[in-house]
Every structure is written in structure tokens, then in C-alpha cells.
Design a protein around this motif. Structure first.
Motif, PDB file in Angstrom:
ATOM      1  N   ALA A 130       0.843  -1.200   0.000  1.00 23.41           N
ATOM      2  CA  ALA A 130       0.000   0.000   0.000  1.00 23.41           C
ATOM      3  C   ALA A 130       0.875   1.245   0.000  1.00 23.41           C
ATOM      4  O   ALA A 130       0.623   2.207  -0.725  1.00 23.41           O
ATOM      5  CB  ALA A 130      -0.923  -0.009   1.214  1.00 23.41           C
ATOM      6  N   CYS A 189      -0.467   0.643  -6.837  1.00 25.62           N
ATOM      7  CA  CYS A 189      -0.081   0.061  -5.549  1.00 25.62           C
ATOM      8  C   CYS A 189      -1.083  -1.008  -5.105  1.00 25.62           C
ATOM      9  O   CYS A 189      -2.065  -1.289  -5.783  1.00 25.62           O
ATOM     10  CB  CYS A 189       0.057   1.154  -4.491  1.00 25.62           C
ATOM     11  SG  CYS A 189      -1.509   1.905  -3.996  1.00 25.62           S
ATOM     12  N   ARG A 215      -3.114  -0.944  -2.553  1.00 23.69           N
ATOM     13  CA  ARG A 215      -4.126  -0.408  -1.637  1.00 23.69           C
ATOM     14  C   ARG A 215      -5.360  -1.309  -1.617  1.00 23.69           C
ATOM     15  O   ARG A 215      -5.900  -1.675  -2.651  1.00 23.69           O
ATOM     16  CB  ARG A 215      -4.518   1.004  -2.079  1.00 23.69           C
ATOM     17  CG  ARG A 215      -5.377   1.766  -1.085  1.00 23.69           C
ATOM     18  CD  ARG A 215      -5.749   3.136  -1.635  1.00 23.69           C
ATOM     19  NE  ARG A 215      -4.593   3.889  -2.041  1.00 23.69           N
ATOM     20  CZ  ARG A 215      -4.389   4.333  -3.291  1.00 23.69           C
ATOM     21  NH1 ARG A 215      -5.259   4.075  -4.245  1.00 23.69           N
ATOM     22  NH2 ARG A 215      -3.309   5.025  -3.582  1.00 23.69           N
ATOM     23  N   GLY A 216      -5.776  -1.691  -0.411  1.00 27.33           N
ATOM     24  CA  GLY A 216      -6.957  -2.530  -0.268  1.00 27.33           C
ATOM     25  C   GLY A 216      -6.639  -3.990   0.013  1.00 27.33           C
ATOM     26  O   GLY A 216      -7.482  -4.715   0.550  1.00 27.33           O
ATOM     27  N   LYS A 230      -6.647  -4.529   3.939  1.00 28.24           N
ATOM     28  CA  LYS A 230      -7.633  -3.875   4.792  1.00 28.24           C
ATOM     29  C   LYS A 230      -8.267  -4.813   5.821  1.00 28.24           C
ATOM     30  O   LYS A 230      -8.526  -4.400   6.954  1.00 28.24           O
ATOM     31  CB  LYS A 230      -8.718  -3.197   3.954  1.00 28.24           C
ATOM     32  CG  LYS A 230      -9.629  -4.127   3.174  1.00 28.24           C
ATOM     33  CD  LYS A 230     -10.666  -3.293   2.415  1.00 28.24           C
ATOM     34  CE  LYS A 230     -11.658  -4.197   1.699  1.00 28.24           C
ATOM     35  NZ  LYS A 230     -12.669  -3.405   0.964  1.00 28.24           N
ATOM     36  N   GLY A 236      -8.607   5.901   4.380  1.00 31.44           N
ATOM     37  CA  GLY A 236      -8.586   5.228   3.092  1.00 31.44           C
ATOM     38  C   GLY A 236      -9.258   3.877   3.221  1.00 31.44           C
ATOM     39  O   GLY A 236     -10.101   3.664   4.100  1.00 31.44           O
ATOM     40  N   SER A 237      -8.859   2.924   2.384  1.00 33.76           N
ATOM     41  CA  SER A 237      -9.531   1.620   2.398  1.00 33.76           C
ATOM     42  C   SER A 237      -9.326   0.903   3.730  1.00 33.76           C
ATOM     43  O   SER A 237     -10.268   0.300   4.261  1.00 33.76           O
ATOM     44  CB  SER A 237      -9.022   0.755   1.239  1.00 33.76           C
ATOM     45  OG  SER A 237      -7.627   0.522   1.348  1.00 33.76           O
ATOM     46  N   PRO A 255       0.369   8.012   5.585  1.00 35.61           N
ATOM     47  CA  PRO A 255       1.512   7.618   4.749  1.00 35.61           C
ATOM     48  C   PRO A 255       2.704   8.525   5.021  1.00 35.61           C
ATOM     49  O   PRO A 255       2.566   9.606   5.625  1.00 35.61           O
ATOM     50  CB  PRO A 255       0.973   7.831   3.329  1.00 35.61           C
ATOM     51  CG  PRO A 255       0.008   8.980   3.480  1.00 35.61           C
ATOM     52  CD  PRO A 255      -0.640   8.785   4.834  1.00 35.61           C
ATOM     53  N   ASN A 258      -5.951   1.920  -8.105  1.00 31.93           N
ATOM     54  CA  ASN A 258      -4.814   2.201  -7.223  1.00 31.93           C
ATOM     55  C   ASN A 258      -3.654   2.882  -7.937  1.00 31.93           C
ATOM     56  O   ASN A 258      -2.479   2.641  -7.641  1.00 31.93           O
ATOM     57  CB  ASN A 258      -4.300   0.925  -6.552  1.00 31.93           C
ATOM     58  CG  ASN A 258      -5.298   0.324  -5.577  1.00 31.93           C
ATOM     59  OD1 ASN A 258      -6.331   0.908  -5.310  1.00 31.93           O
ATOM     60  ND2 ASN A 258      -4.984  -0.846  -5.065  1.00 31.93           N
ATOM     61  N   TYR A 308       1.082   9.254  -2.978  1.00 35.28           N
ATOM     62  CA  TYR A 308       0.187   8.173  -2.530  1.00 35.28           C
ATOM     63  C   TYR A 308      -0.972   8.034  -3.497  1.00 35.28           C
ATOM     64  O   TYR A 308      -1.174   8.882  -4.350  1.00 35.28           O
ATOM     65  CB  TYR A 308      -0.342   8.422  -1.112  1.00 35.28           C
ATOM     66  CG  TYR A 308      -1.103   9.706  -0.897  1.00 35.28           C
ATOM     67  CD1 TYR A 308      -2.478   9.743  -1.088  1.00 35.28           C
ATOM     68  CD2 TYR A 308      -0.451  10.878  -0.513  1.00 35.28           C
ATOM     69  CE1 TYR A 308      -3.195  10.908  -0.903  1.00 35.28           C
ATOM     70  CE2 TYR A 308      -1.157  12.049  -0.312  1.00 35.28           C
ATOM     71  CZ  TYR A 308      -2.516  12.060  -0.510  1.00 35.28           C
ATOM     72  OH  TYR A 308      -3.220  13.236  -0.315  1.00 35.28           O
TER      73      TYR A 308
END
Length: 317
Positions: free
Chosen positions: A72, A91, A93-94, A97, A147-148, A201, A309, A317
Motif C-alpha cells: 500500500a 499500488c 491499496r486494499g 484492509k 482510506g480503504s 503515509p 490504485n 500516494y
């Protein structure tokens, strides 16, 4: 034929699922810097669980057009050079999570029940029923970075009867969150929360951001949980706040320097739980990453839709 290189050891069947999407690329994997160096010259797509060993490695990849990071955070990539080369960076991201949210919930429950104190007593063969026991139901959790991951923590915390507030760079109403503040109002999250969870971040604007001013604004009974980047917290101020009981306790998975040096005072503090940057580790990691890779590869290969992402290389980010 151009190359799609994985800079990690792919599990069984991983490449077969990539080939189901596109057969245009030669698929290869490397697991150390020497292998990576030999793979990069004809690599068009790099799927990586790791950063470049150093920024110079990107110069070894003249054909590189897209980097799919499986993390992430991307602050350890040479973002300036990637931007100069007009390389796409996406990235992971997620991916994290669910299990980072579970870590956060576990951290709050452990702190509420003071398991860290009872575990120390266990090592000393000490029976002490006077250690305070509490619950997270009805408490307020403040999430820095909605975020996520932050929104999943909010969902799980709300389901357990907590009040949820937080900070988002562009504040807007969110499901499960009672109030969303902008970055300029972050101190309000510290003053109201029983648990503050840091997911920020590492950027130029967040480096050392969380300092004694914020710790001093917390309730004496409140706890701090650090899951973002160690660089976003002023470590000296954090240690002082823990020593003086300005905040009750800390759970930290990330640090200013990693591995955390043996002589760091955090190791010796009774009101601290330390884990070695494992909140984002799970046996399901690559399984969840595959969905992002498959979607983005389809778009890259000409299918309709947009990549997910995609990193803003200016913001970081």
C-alpha cells in the motif's frame, strides 16, 4: 516478446492465472537483487513485493512502462525518477484492509483488558486480579487516514459498538464514521478519542507530524496505535508521553528505524506492545493481490475500464 517480471516468489498457479488474461508477455520471477538486475533490461511490467534495492535500478529498465507494487505504501520507490520516465505506478491499496483492521481491533481489545500487563505478570509467575478491565463498546476510536484500511477499521469498530471519527485529506461523509475532519482539524480527533489509530503515509507533509502537541491533547486514559509509517511520529515525543503517562499505552507495528534498535527505550516501557511490522502480513496476501493485478493487466492489455490504485506521483500516494 516483452517481459512481465515478478520480484517475489509467485505461488503455484500464479503465472497460469496471468496467462489467462494475456499471452503477450514472457513471464519470469526473480527473488534477489542480482536476478532483478539481469531481468530489468527487457522488462515492460514489473510486479513487485519489494522496492528497488536502490534508485539506480530503474535506469537498468529502459523498456519499463508500468510498476505494480503489491504494497500500500510506495514511499520507498524512486518516485521522482518514475515520474520523469512517465512510468505508471499502481499500488496494493486494499489488499491489507481486512487483516490490518483485525490487528487494530485486537490491539484495542488487548489495551482495554490490559493483556500486556497480565502477560508480563505471567512471565513473573505473578497473580494480580487488581489490573483494570475495560471494554471497547461505547468508546471512541479516531482514525488518522480514512482510506480503504481506515474505512474497514471503521466498519468493524462500528459493528462492535464504538463511536468512530477520523481524518481524511478531502473530508466527506463516510459510512460507519460519525464525523470526518480535514487535516487542519486533526487535533480534535486526539482530544475526543479513547484510541487513536495512525494510518498516515510517509510524505513531506506528514514527516514527524504527530508530536508532543497532539499527545498532550489526548485523554490520560487514551491509547495510541501506530500502523502507518514510523516516520510520521516524533519518536522522542512519543517516548516522553509514555514515560510521563500523558497517554496510557502504545501499540506500535512501525518505527522511525527498522528493525527497532535493541537500545531503543520503547523495548523497556511497561505500557507498550511492540510488533515487528507484521500488521500487513497474511497467508492470504498474494491471493488478494491477484485480483488487483488481473484487473490492471486487463486494462493495460486494452480492455475497457481504468486501472485501480494509480499513484499520484506528485502527492506520493
Amino acid at each position: 516478446m516483452n517481459k512481465l517480471t515478478c520480484y517475489f516468489r509467485p505461488p503455484a498457479g500464479f503465472f497460469d492465472q496471468i496467462r489467462d488474461i494475456s499471452d503477450k508477455f514472457k513471464l519470469t520471477a526473480c527473488t534477489n537483487r542480482d536476478e532483478l538486475k539481469s531481468c530489468l533490461p527487457d522488462t515492460e511490467i514489473l510486479v513487485t513485493l519489494f522496492a528497488f534495492p536502490d534508485a539506480g535500478f530503474i535506469e537498468l529498465a529502459p523498456r519499463l512502462r508500468w510498476i505494480q507494487a503489491l504494497t500500500a505504501g510506495i514511499d520507498f520507490f524512486p518516485l521522482t525518477k518514475i515520474k520523469e520516465r512517465d512510468i505508471i505506478l499502481t499500488c496494493g491499496r486494499g489488499i491489507h484492509k481486512i487483516y490490518i483492521a483485525e490487528y487494530a481491533i485486537a490491539a484495542m481489545i488487548n489495551l482495554a483488558r490490559n493483556f500486556h500487563l497480565m502477560f508480563r505478570n505471567q512471565l513473573r509467575s505473578k497473580w494480580d486480579r487488581s489490573i483494570a478491565q475495560d471494554e471497547i463498546y461505547g468508546k471512541t476510536v479516531g482514525i488518522l487516514g480514512l482510506g480503504s484500511i481506515g474505512q474497514e477499521i471503521a466498519r468493524q469498530a462500528f459493528a462492535l459498538g464504538m463511536h468512530v471519527i477520523g481524518v481524511k485529506n478531502t473530508p466527506q461523509p463516510l459510512e460507519w464514521v460519525d464525523h470526518v475532519y480535514g487535516p487542519a482539524e486533526m487535533e480534535k480527533v486526539f482530544t475526543q478519542s479513547d484510541y487513536v489509530i495512525n494510518l498516515l503515509p510517509n510524505t513531506a507533509s506528514t514527516s514527524g507530524l504527530i508530536d508532543k502537541t497532539f499527545f498532550a491533547s489526548m485523554k490520560k486514559s487514551a491509547c495510541f496505535i501506530n500502523l502507518g509509517r514510523g516516520s510520521t511520529v516524533n519518536q522522542a515525543d512519543l517516548i516522553d508521553a509514555l514515560r510521563t503517562k500523558e497517554l496510557r499505552a502504545l501499540v506500535s507495528d512501525v518505527y522511525e528505524e527498522e528493525p527497532l534498535p535493541e537500545d531503543n527505550p520503547l523495548w523497556q516501557l511497561e505500557n507498550v506492545i511492540l510488533t515487528p511490522h507484521v500488521a500487513g502480513v497474511s497467508s492470504k496476501y498474494l491471493e488478494r493481490a491477484l485480483g488487483i493485478i488481473q484487473h490492471n493487466l486487463k486494462v493495460y492489455d486494452g480492455h475497457s475500464g481504468e486501472m485501480i490504485n494509480v499513484v499520484d506521483l506528485t502527492r506520493g500516494y
